[in-house]
Design a protein around this motif. Structure first.
Motif, PDB file in Angstrom:
ATOM      1  N   PRO A  35       0.828  -1.217   0.000  1.00 24.36           N
ATOM      2  CA  PRO A  35       0.000   0.000   0.000  1.00 24.36           C
ATOM      3  C   PRO A  35       0.862   1.266   0.000  1.00 24.36           C
ATOM      4  O   PRO A  35       0.497   2.265  -0.601  1.00 24.36           O
ATOM      5  CB  PRO A  35      -0.795  -0.117   1.297  1.00 24.36           C
ATOM      6  CG  PRO A  35      -0.702  -1.514   1.726  1.00 24.36           C
ATOM      7  CD  PRO A  35       0.508  -2.116   1.098  1.00 24.36           C
ATOM      8  N   ARG A  36       2.019   1.180   0.660  1.00 23.12           N
ATOM      9  CA  ARG A  36       2.900   2.342   0.725  1.00 23.12           C
ATOM     10  C   ARG A  36       3.427   2.711  -0.655  1.00 23.12           C
ATOM     11  O   ARG A  36       3.378   3.867  -1.065  1.00 23.12           O
ATOM     12  CB  ARG A  36       4.073   2.034   1.670  1.00 23.12           C
ATOM     13  CG  ARG A  36       4.918   3.229   2.006  1.00 23.12           C
ATOM     14  CD  ARG A  36       6.106   2.822   2.857  1.00 23.12           C
ATOM     15  NE  ARG A  36       5.747   2.506   4.232  1.00 23.12           N
ATOM     16  CZ  ARG A  36       5.894   3.344   5.253  1.00 23.12           C
ATOM     17  NH1 ARG A  36       6.395   4.551   5.030  1.00 23.12           N
ATOM     18  NH2 ARG A  36       5.566   3.001   6.455  1.00 23.12           N
ATOM     19  N   PHE A  39       0.659   4.137  -2.709  1.00 24.23           N
ATOM     20  CA  PHE A  39       0.349   5.496  -2.262  1.00 24.23           C
ATOM     21  C   PHE A  39       1.338   6.499  -2.865  1.00 24.23           C
ATOM     22  O   PHE A  39       0.948   7.541  -3.376  1.00 24.23           O
ATOM     23  CB  PHE A  39       0.408   5.548  -0.729  1.00 24.23           C
ATOM     24  CG  PHE A  39       0.025   6.873  -0.142  1.00 24.23           C
ATOM     25  CD1 PHE A  39      -1.301   7.289  -0.121  1.00 24.23           C
ATOM     26  CD2 PHE A  39       0.989   7.717   0.389  1.00 24.23           C
ATOM     27  CE1 PHE A  39      -1.658   8.517   0.417  1.00 24.23           C
ATOM     28  CE2 PHE A  39       0.642   8.950   0.932  1.00 24.23           C
ATOM     29  CZ  PHE A  39      -0.684   9.346   0.949  1.00 24.23           C
ATOM     30  N   VAL A  40       2.618   6.149  -2.846  1.00 22.37           N
ATOM     31  CA  VAL A  40       3.637   7.049  -3.397  1.00 22.37           C
ATOM     32  C   VAL A  40       3.442   7.193  -4.912  1.00 22.37           C
ATOM     33  O   VAL A  40       3.415   8.300  -5.449  1.00 22.37           O
ATOM     34  CB  VAL A  40       5.066   6.553  -3.070  1.00 22.37           C
ATOM     35  CG1 VAL A  40       6.107   7.390  -3.793  1.00 22.37           C
ATOM     36  CG2 VAL A  40       5.313   6.596  -1.571  1.00 22.37           C
ATOM     37  N   ASN A  43       0.786   9.481  -6.037  1.00 21.25           N
ATOM     38  CA  ASN A  43       0.974  10.904  -5.768  1.00 21.25           C
ATOM     39  C   ASN A  43       1.997  11.582  -6.675  1.00 21.25           C
ATOM     40  O   ASN A  43       2.114  12.808  -6.658  1.00 21.25           O
ATOM     41  CB  ASN A  43       1.387  11.097  -4.307  1.00 21.25           C
ATOM     42  CG  ASN A  43       0.177  11.241  -3.412  1.00 21.25           C
ATOM     43  OD1 ASN A  43      -0.616  12.158  -3.579  1.00 21.25           O
ATOM     44  ND2 ASN A  43       0.005  10.312  -2.489  1.00 21.25           N
TER      45      ASN A  43
ATOM     46  N   LYS B 199      -5.876  14.647   3.033  1.00 17.52           N
ATOM     47  CA  LYS B 199      -5.395  13.466   3.736  1.00 17.52           C
ATOM     48  C   LYS B 199      -4.571  12.588   2.801  1.00 17.52           C
ATOM     49  O   LYS B 199      -3.566  12.016   3.186  1.00 17.52           O
ATOM     50  CB  LYS B 199      -6.612  12.692   4.257  1.00 17.52           C
ATOM     51  CG  LYS B 199      -6.315  11.725   5.378  1.00 17.52           C
ATOM     52  CD  LYS B 199      -7.617  11.297   6.047  1.00 17.52           C
ATOM     53  CE  LYS B 199      -7.374  10.229   7.089  1.00 17.52           C
ATOM     54  NZ  LYS B 199      -7.004   8.932   6.573  1.00 17.52           N
ATOM     55  N   LYS B 200      -5.028  12.478   1.539  1.00 18.43           N
ATOM     56  CA  LYS B 200      -4.339  11.636   0.570  1.00 18.43           C
ATOM     57  C   LYS B 200      -3.251  12.393  -0.176  1.00 18.43           C
ATOM     58  O   LYS B 200      -2.264  11.809  -0.623  1.00 18.43           O
ATOM     59  CB  LYS B 200      -5.353  11.069  -0.439  1.00 18.43           C
ATOM     60  CG  LYS B 200      -6.072   9.820   0.049  1.00 18.43           C
ATOM     61  CD  LYS B 200      -6.225   8.867  -1.112  1.00 18.43           C
ATOM     62  CE  LYS B 200      -6.533   7.435  -0.774  1.00 18.43           C
ATOM     63  NZ  LYS B 200      -6.782   7.006   0.533  1.00 18.43           N
ATOM     64  N   ASN B 201      -3.428  13.680  -0.381  1.00 22.41           N
ATOM     65  CA  ASN B 201      -2.525  14.426  -1.254  1.00 22.41           C
ATOM     66  C   ASN B 201      -1.773  15.543  -0.538  1.00 22.41           C
ATOM     67  O   ASN B 201      -1.339  16.503  -1.170  1.00 22.41           O
ATOM     68  CB  ASN B 201      -3.310  15.020  -2.433  1.00 22.41           C
ATOM     69  CG  ASN B 201      -4.073  13.967  -3.216  1.00 22.41           C
ATOM     70  OD1 ASN B 201      -5.266  14.090  -3.430  1.00 22.41           O
ATOM     71  ND2 ASN B 201      -3.385  12.913  -3.624  1.00 22.41           N
ATOM     72  N   TYR B 202      -1.597  15.411   0.783  1.00 21.29           N
ATOM     73  CA  TYR B 202      -0.886  16.448   1.543  1.00 21.29           C
ATOM     74  C   TYR B 202       0.523  16.676   0.993  1.00 21.29           C
ATOM     75  O   TYR B 202       1.059  17.772   1.055  1.00 21.29           O
ATOM     76  CB  TYR B 202      -0.796  16.049   3.023  1.00 21.29           C
ATOM     77  CG  TYR B 202       0.013  14.798   3.242  1.00 21.29           C
ATOM     78  CD1 TYR B 202       1.374  14.857   3.487  1.00 21.29           C
ATOM     79  CD2 TYR B 202      -0.561  13.535   3.131  1.00 21.29           C
ATOM     80  CE1 TYR B 202       2.127  13.711   3.637  1.00 21.29           C
ATOM     81  CE2 TYR B 202       0.169  12.385   3.262  1.00 21.29           C
ATOM     82  CZ  TYR B 202       1.526  12.484   3.530  1.00 21.29           C
ATOM     83  OH  TYR B 202       2.273  11.359   3.634  1.00 21.29           O
ATOM     84  N   ALA B 235       5.386  11.645   1.243  1.00 20.08           N
ATOM     85  CA  ALA B 235       4.339  10.657   0.980  1.00 20.08           C
ATOM     86  C   ALA B 235       4.729   9.303   1.561  1.00 20.08           C
ATOM     87  O   ALA B 235       3.925   8.625   2.199  1.00 20.08           O
ATOM     88  CB  ALA B 235       4.098  10.532  -0.523  1.00 20.08           C
ATOM     89  N   ALA B 239       2.595   7.563   4.491  1.00 16.90           N
ATOM     90  CA  ALA B 239       1.717   6.564   3.878  1.00 16.90           C
ATOM     91  C   ALA B 239       1.092   5.635   4.900  1.00 16.90           C
ATOM     92  O   ALA B 239      -0.044   5.208   4.743  1.00 16.90           O
ATOM     93  CB  ALA B 239       2.480   5.755   2.841  1.00 16.90           C
ATOM     94  N   GLY B 240       1.813   5.344   5.971  1.00 14.80           N
ATOM     95  CA  GLY B 240       1.331   4.412   6.983  1.00 14.80           C
ATOM     96  C   GLY B 240      -0.035   4.799   7.514  1.00 14.80           C
ATOM     97  O   GLY B 240      -0.896   3.951   7.739  1.00 14.80           O
ATOM     98  N   ASN B 242      -2.175   6.864   5.942  1.00 12.60           N
ATOM     99  CA  ASN B 242      -3.177   7.233   4.932  1.00 12.60           C
ATOM    100  C   ASN B 242      -3.529   6.156   3.926  1.00 12.60           C
ATOM    101  O   ASN B 242      -4.627   6.152   3.389  1.00 12.60           O
ATOM    102  CB  ASN B 242      -2.699   8.459   4.176  1.00 12.60           C
ATOM    103  CG  ASN B 242      -2.547   9.647   5.083  1.00 12.60           C
ATOM    104  OD1 ASN B 242      -3.531  10.226   5.513  1.00 12.60           O
ATOM    105  ND2 ASN B 242      -1.324   9.980   5.422  1.00 12.60           N
ATOM    106  N   ALA B 243      -2.587   5.287   3.635  1.00 10.75           N
ATOM    107  CA  ALA B 243      -2.799   4.368   2.516  1.00 10.75           C
ATOM    108  C   ALA B 243      -3.893   3.350   2.827  1.00 10.75           C
ATOM    109  O   ALA B 243      -4.143   3.054   3.983  1.00 10.75           O
ATOM    110  CB  ALA B 243      -1.504   3.659   2.162  1.00 10.75           C
TER     111      ALA B 243
END
Lengths: 100, 243
Positions: A35-36, A39-40, A43, B199-202, B235, B239-240, B242-243
């Protein structure tokens, strides 16, 4: 019409962009990304695009800064076409009136 | 080129003709939204001295609006290969995820065919083909629907960026009229389209802030690299939660 240095860049972009399109299909189809990582990756495009327009934020030119604020507000509310028109007109008028 | 449906209640093979019509019809609103972007791209690229031949070449071979706008924004009279290609890759890296999501929906076509189909994968054609498959409760995308839709978008992009290049030549130097703000507007609209909340795109805010500082204090295009990398580090560490 066709410059050597331009052609090399165009081909470089074409090849790398095609690679981004097929790599996920070929290599990741049976794999689960953490997931990390996901997520990166999600973005990246936003980070790049906002970094690209950073110089406008620090241009220090009053007309440009006024234009920028108005463009941001327009972008939040409208689609591309009205946003562009509003941004260009406000910035152009500002430069004309402030003599920049 | 038929999209097979694994839902037993639905017909096994989709009619090519019907799927093609459906694809073309579905593309219309997106085609209309592409035109202003395309005209603008052609106009801006001409300002950077790209020729009427180079512009359709870049949009036809690359076919990724975001990366093309990004490339043009850092294009100078002596363009830097690694800077431009690097930025383009960063903007397009999301395709990797998109391709991975697409793969299970393309199991009914040969690998060679899939590799051709993937050339035309852009945010819109990808999202629409997937949404369509989900709507039909199918396990695979309708290939005819996808490719007719994608080809409409592709030809619109190539044709109207070329038209834009002629408009750009005709307008001449447009920066003083405020046309350079169109560029910023494009990116802001693209970013808004991808925005899914602080929250996702900070990390985008982090990127912007760092890029502003670097653009102000360091000359050259380092602000893109600095802003992007610090944003992505943020990010990674956030991520921990938010993901």
């Amino acid at each position: 019409m066709l410059e050597w240095s331009h052609l090399i860049i165009i081909l470089g972009m074409a090849i790398t962009t095609y690679l981004t399109r097929i790599i996920g299909f070929l290599l990741l189809r049976n794999r689960q990304l953490s997931p990390r990582t996901q997520f990166v990756l999600d973005n990246i495009a936003g980070c790049v695009m906002l970094s690209i327009i950073a110089p406008v934020f620090v241009s220090g030119e009053p007309a440009t800064l006024i234009g920028l604020v108005v463009t941001i507000m327009a972008a939040i509310r409208f689609s591309l076409l009205p946003t562009v028109l509003i941004g260009v007109i406000v910035t152009g008028l500002g430069r004309y009136m402030l003599g920049a | 080129m038929n999209g097979y449906i694994r839902n037993p209640r639905l017909p096994k093979v989709l009619s090519v003709n019907h799927e093609m019509k459906r694809g073309i019809k579905a593309s219309i609103p997106v085609v209309l939204s592409f035109i202003p972007f395309a005209l603008l791209f052609g106009t801006q690229a001409t300002q950077k001295d790209l020729s009427h031949l180079e512009i359709p070449l870049i949009t036809g071979l690359n076919f990724g609006g975001g990366s093309e706008f990004a490339a043009i924004s850092v294009w100078t009279s002596t363009p830097q290969f690694w800077l431009i290609v690097g930025i383009s890759v960063l903007v397009n890296i999301r395709h990797v995820l998109m391709g991975a999501v697409f793969a299970p929906y393309m199991q009914h076509v040969s690998k060679r065919k899939a590799l051709v189909l993937l050339f035309f994968m852009c945010d819109e054609s990808w999202a629409m083909a997937l949404a369509d498959a989900k709507k039909r409760q199918a396990f695979s995308i309708s290939i005819t629907y996808y490719i007719s839709l994608a080809l409409c978008l592709y030809s619109t992009w190539v044709i109207f960026t070329t038209v834009g290049s002629f408009i750009g030549k005709w307008l001449g130097n447009i920066e003083r009229f405020g046309f350079d703000m169109a560029f910023t507007a494009v990116f802001l609209v693209l970013v808004k389209g991808m925005w899914s909340g602080m929250k996702k795109n900070y990390c985008w805010a982090v990127s912007l802030l760092v890029a502003c500082l670097v653009a102000h204090y360091v000359s050259g295009a380092w602000y893109v690299l600095a802003g992007t990398s610090v944003g992505l580090i943020a990010a990674w560490f956030g991520a921990g939660r938010n993901a």
